[in-house]
Design a protein around this motif. Structure first.
Motif, PDB file in Angstrom:
ATOM      1  N   GLY A  52       0.825  -1.203   0.000  1.00  0.00           N
ATOM      2  CA  GLY A  52       0.000   0.000   0.000  1.00  0.00           C
ATOM      3  C   GLY A  52       0.858   1.251   0.000  1.00  0.00           C
ATOM      4  O   GLY A  52       2.075   1.188   0.188  1.00  0.00           O
ATOM      5  N   GLU A  53       0.242   2.389  -0.199  1.00  0.00           N
ATOM      6  CA  GLU A  53       0.951   3.655  -0.227  1.00  0.00           C
ATOM      7  C   GLU A  53       0.907   4.323   1.142  1.00  0.00           C
ATOM      8  O   GLU A  53       0.114   3.963   2.010  1.00  0.00           O
ATOM      9  N   GLY A  54       1.761   5.314   1.312  1.00  0.00           N
ATOM     10  CA  GLY A  54       1.804   6.039   2.571  1.00  0.00           C
ATOM     11  C   GLY A  54       2.518   5.237   3.640  1.00  0.00           C
ATOM     12  O   GLY A  54       3.642   4.791   3.463  1.00  0.00           O
ATOM     13  N   ASN A  55       1.853   5.023   4.772  1.00  0.00           N
ATOM     14  CA  ASN A  55       2.431   4.252   5.881  1.00  0.00           C
ATOM     15  C   ASN A  55       1.513   3.073   6.192  1.00  0.00           C
ATOM     16  O   ASN A  55       0.774   3.082   7.183  1.00  0.00           O
TER      17      ASN A  55
END
Length: 244
Positions: free
Chosen positions: A166-169
């Motif tokens: 996934g993206e981000g954290n």
């Protein structure tokens, strides 16, 4: 060959290959040209190839005097104990019911143990959160899953950590592998009793992992199956403690 031909039962050759069947314990011997890699390799003395404590894969070969043939037994992993009288004593990693498992092995029965993935995949070893999660598990005394890199190799049950996609954290995913599986095995899908046993084992293991992470400040989320009537935790998603 021994003086004369009494030691040889059968012999044939075709091109660069040859086959000899001896009448004694040497049995059948196949000869072939050395490969370029073998020719260029540094051949060590037999007594210097392994050191005590080295992990090796044993391919046991036994000779049957009745059929005058060698028979290859199933492979297993072991630890070198010492070199003695022309062979290595190797202790099996899975000892028998009496606690013994040392076998004298000739050099041609041994090879360095295959590479394994322990705790995570090699391409995630540089991931900071994955490394911190593995350190937390080791400190808590939780065993890590160990997977063989070869098809049909043995696996050790335990925790396995990878980055959550996934993206981000998105966090880090912590799974409990049973015989190399992070979800229900094929056998469990066909057997309700085995399926219940696997779910219980995985649920209890992941709960222990969650408690170990929460104790040191990690944020933990249980990823559970929504299509089953009984509790079925697939894996954990965790985030490290927020930095000050």
């Amino acid at each position: 060959m021994e003086p004369g031909k009494r030691a040889v039962r059968e012999m044939s050759a075709k091109g660069p290959h040859a086959r000899i069947v001896y009448n004694d314990v040497r049995g059948e011997v196949i000869l072939r040209p050395a490969t370029a890699v073998e020719t260029a390799s540094d051949i060590k003395l037999e007594a210097k190839r392994y050191a005590p404590g080295d992990t090796v894969t044993v391919r046991p070969v036994v000779y049957c005097p009745i059929t005058r043939r060698h028979r290859v037994l199933p492979e297993y992993d072991g630890t070198v104990v010492n070199w003695a009288s022309g062979h290595y004593n190797v202790r099996s990693l899975d000892a028998d019911e009496h606690g013994h498992g040392v076998r004298p092995c000739r050099v041609h029965e041994l090879r360095p143990a295959e590479e394994r993935m322990t705790g995570t995949a090699p391409w995630f070893e540089s991931h900071q959160d994955v490394n911190e999660a593995l350190a937390t598990l080791r400190t808590a005394g939780i065993p890590l899953a160990s997977l063989s890199t070869k098809r049909g190799g043995t696996c050790t049950d335990g925790a396995f950590v990878i980055p959550e996609p996934g993206e981000g954290n998105p966090g880090v995913r912590v799974s409990h592998l049973l015989n190399g599986w992070g979800e229900e095995t094929i056998a469990a899908r066909r057997n309700a009793t085995l399926r219940a046993q696997e779910r219980t084992t995985r649920n209890e293991a992941l709960d222990r992992y969650a408690e170990a992470f929460r104790t040191v400040g990690w944020k933990v989320m249980h990823a559970q199956a929504a299509t089953t009537s009984t509790r079925c935790v697939r894996h954990l998603v965790i985030w490290p403690p927020a930095s000050t």
